[in-house]
Write a protein that holds these residues in place. Structure first.
Motif, PDB file in Angstrom:
ATOM      1  N   UNK A 124      35.067  86.627  94.828  1.00  0.00           N
ATOM      2  CA  UNK A 124      35.639  87.349  95.796  1.00  0.00           C
ATOM      3  C   UNK A 124      36.527  87.953  95.715  1.00  0.00           C
ATOM      4  N   UNK A 125      36.915  88.348  97.124  1.00  0.00           N
ATOM      5  CA  UNK A 125      37.303  89.778  96.750  1.00  0.00           C
ATOM      6  C   UNK A 125      38.521  89.482  98.097  1.00  0.00           C
ATOM      7  N   UNK A 126      39.328  90.275  97.672  1.00  0.00           N
ATOM      8  CA  UNK A 126      40.582  90.502  98.741  1.00  0.00           C
ATOM      9  C   UNK A 126      39.621  91.170 100.383  1.00  0.00           C
ATOM     10  N   UNK A 127      40.826  90.805 100.619  1.00  0.00           N
ATOM     11  CA  UNK A 127      40.204  90.972 102.598  1.00  0.00           C
ATOM     12  C   UNK A 127      40.141  92.950 102.844  1.00  0.00           C
ATOM     13  N   UNK A 128      39.421  93.232 103.440  1.00  0.00           N
ATOM     14  CA  UNK A 128      39.746  95.056 103.551  1.00  0.00           C
ATOM     15  C   UNK A 128      40.862  94.956 104.797  1.00  0.00           C
ATOM     16  N   UNK A 129      41.633  96.224 104.578  1.00  0.00           N
ATOM     17  CA  UNK A 129      42.856  95.726 105.490  1.00  0.00           C
ATOM     18  C   UNK A 129      44.075  95.576 105.327  1.00  0.00           C
ATOM     19  N   UNK A 130      43.818  94.291 104.139  1.00  0.00           N
ATOM     20  CA  UNK A 130      45.153  94.018 103.789  1.00  0.00           C
ATOM     21  C   UNK A 130      45.903  94.300 102.122  1.00  0.00           C
ATOM     22  N   UNK A 131      46.914  94.742 102.376  1.00  0.00           N
ATOM     23  CA  UNK A 131      47.544  95.909 101.470  1.00  0.00           C
ATOM     24  C   UNK A 131      47.942  95.628 100.666  1.00  0.00           C
ATOM     25  N   UNK A 132      48.787  95.672  99.382  1.00  0.00           N
ATOM     26  CA  UNK A 132      49.919  95.326  98.407  1.00  0.00           C
ATOM     27  C   UNK A 132      50.248  96.147  98.717  1.00  0.00           C
ATOM     28  N   UNK A 133      51.673  95.657  99.298  1.00  0.00           N
ATOM     29  CA  UNK A 133      53.409  97.188  99.425  1.00  0.00           C
ATOM     30  C   UNK A 133      53.726  97.374  97.708  1.00  0.00           C
ATOM     31  N   UNK A 134      53.320  98.893  97.937  1.00  0.00           N
ATOM     32  CA  UNK A 134      54.179  99.311  96.609  1.00  0.00           C
ATOM     33  C   UNK A 134      55.441 100.246  96.880  1.00  0.00           C
ATOM     34  N   UNK A 135      56.712  99.349  95.844  1.00  0.00           N
ATOM     35  CA  UNK A 135      57.656 100.843  96.389  1.00  0.00           C
ATOM     36  C   UNK A 135      58.062 101.474  95.726  1.00  0.00           C
ATOM     37  N   UNK A 136      57.952 102.675  96.282  1.00  0.00           N
ATOM     38  CA  UNK A 136      57.953 103.946  94.801  1.00  0.00           C
ATOM     39  C   UNK A 136      59.692 103.904  95.159  1.00  0.00           C
ATOM     40  N   UNK A 137      60.427 105.050  94.379  1.00  0.00           N
ATOM     41  CA  UNK A 137      60.879 104.996  92.761  1.00  0.00           C
ATOM     42  C   UNK A 137      61.755 106.180  93.991  1.00  0.00           C
ATOM     43  N   UNK A 138      61.963 106.821  95.566  1.00  0.00           N
ATOM     44  CA  UNK A 138      62.241 107.132  96.116  1.00  0.00           C
ATOM     45  C   UNK A 138      63.218 106.531  97.228  1.00  0.00           C
ATOM     46  N   UNK A 139      64.517 107.438  97.101  1.00  0.00           N
ATOM     47  CA  UNK A 139      65.556 107.031  97.853  1.00  0.00           C
ATOM     48  C   UNK A 139      65.653 107.926  99.767  1.00  0.00           C
ATOM     49  N   UNK A 140      65.559 107.537 100.381  1.00  0.00           N
ATOM     50  CA  UNK A 140      65.637 108.249 101.251  1.00  0.00           C
ATOM     51  C   UNK A 140      66.958 108.825 101.826  1.00  0.00           C
ATOM     52  N   UNK A 187      43.085  81.994 105.589  1.00  0.00           N
ATOM     53  CA  UNK A 187      44.358  81.577 104.691  1.00  0.00           C
ATOM     54  C   UNK A 187      44.336  82.038 103.575  1.00  0.00           C
ATOM     55  N   UNK A 188      42.883  82.252 102.921  1.00  0.00           N
ATOM     56  CA  UNK A 188      43.192  82.544 101.584  1.00  0.00           C
ATOM     57  C   UNK A 188      43.782  84.338 101.093  1.00  0.00           C
ATOM     58  N   UNK A 189      42.604  84.739 102.785  1.00  0.00           N
ATOM     59  CA  UNK A 189      43.115  86.793 102.200  1.00  0.00           C
ATOM     60  C   UNK A 189      41.984  87.193 101.469  1.00  0.00           C
ATOM     61  N   UNK A 190      41.052  86.180 101.705  1.00  0.00           N
ATOM     62  CA  UNK A 190      40.103  87.000 100.497  1.00  0.00           C
ATOM     63  C   UNK A 190      38.758  86.441 101.516  1.00  0.00           C
ATOM     64  N   UNK A 191      37.185  87.177 100.757  1.00  0.00           N
ATOM     65  CA  UNK A 191      36.268  87.343 101.688  1.00  0.00           C
ATOM     66  C   UNK A 191      34.656  87.036  99.744  1.00  0.00           C
ATOM     67  N   UNK A 192      34.182  85.930  99.787  1.00  0.00           N
ATOM     68  CA  UNK A 192      33.145  85.361  99.233  1.00  0.00           C
ATOM     69  C   UNK A 192      31.042  85.858  99.241  1.00  0.00           C
ATOM     70  N   UNK A 193      31.190  85.790  98.035  1.00  0.00           N
ATOM     71  CA  UNK A 193      29.555  85.859  98.118  1.00  0.00           C
ATOM     72  C   UNK A 193      28.906  86.199  97.565  1.00  0.00           C
ATOM     73  N   UNK A 194      27.527  85.008  97.151  1.00  0.00           N
ATOM     74  CA  UNK A 194      27.137  84.515  96.763  1.00  0.00           C
ATOM     75  C   UNK A 194      25.919  84.679  95.674  1.00  0.00           C
ATOM     76  N   UNK A 195      25.453  84.933  94.411  1.00  0.00           N
ATOM     77  CA  UNK A 195      24.524  85.615  93.075  1.00  0.00           C
ATOM     78  C   UNK A 195      24.049  83.951  92.542  1.00  0.00           C
ATOM     79  N   UNK A 196      22.049  84.772  93.197  1.00  0.00           N
ATOM     80  CA  UNK A 196      21.774  83.724  92.408  1.00  0.00           C
ATOM     81  C   UNK A 196      21.019  84.374  91.099  1.00  0.00           C
TER      82      UNK A 196
END
Length: 145
Positions: free
Chosen positions: A124-140, A98-107
């Motif tokens: 917390x940090x983002x889950x692995x495998x979930x990548x942000x899509x970046x659009x590059x300035x290239x035209x196909x 639901x949040x797309x992240x995982x957490x850990x606790x420190x003492x």
């Protein structure tokens, strides 16, 4: 004979300068003794000079005395709890879909400069495998272009 004496004198002066002028790196951020006998110095958190991280100052007090010393607030995820609170972290937890992240606790392992630190923290940090899509300035190139 004269050259040997001059060389010996030069080596002696360089050695004295190195020993007397050298400052131990570990002592760089320690508060300077101002001749006081106070042994219960209490220091506040490091307050950055500009923005919310980077170089700044912390104030210390003992009895009726106060002093300032240089410090740094880290410019990464550690800035939330400061560089003076050292924690021992456990393993990363499972990914929360639901949040797309995982957490850990420190003492709390150690508090430097007698600062007040939370006993436990959670990061917390983002889950692995979930990548942000970046659009590059290239035209196909293709049909119609």
């Amino acid at each position: 004979m004269r050259a040997a004496l001059l060389l010996l004198l030069l080596v002696t002066l360089i050695t004295i300068q190195t020993v007397a002028g050298g400052k131990n790196k570990k002592e760089k951020n320690k508060p300077a003794d101002s001749g006081s006998e106070c042994s219960d110095w209490r220091y506040g958190n490091c307050v950055p000079s500009n923005g919310d991280c980077g170089a700044g100052f912390r104030e210390g007090s003992c009895d009726q005395q106060t002093k300032k010393m240089k410090c740094k607030v880290p410019c990464n995820w550690k800035k939330d709890f400061g560089a003076d609170c050292k924690y021992r972290f456990g393993s990363w937890g499972e990914c929360d879909p639901t949040s797309g992240s995982r957490t850990r606790t420190g003492t709390l392992k150690r508090a430097l400069y007698n600062v007040q630190c939370q006993q436990t923290i959670s990061v917390s940090k983002p889950c692995p495998g979930i990548t942000k899509t970046k659009t590059k300035g290239k035209k196909r190139k293709g049909k119609g272009n």
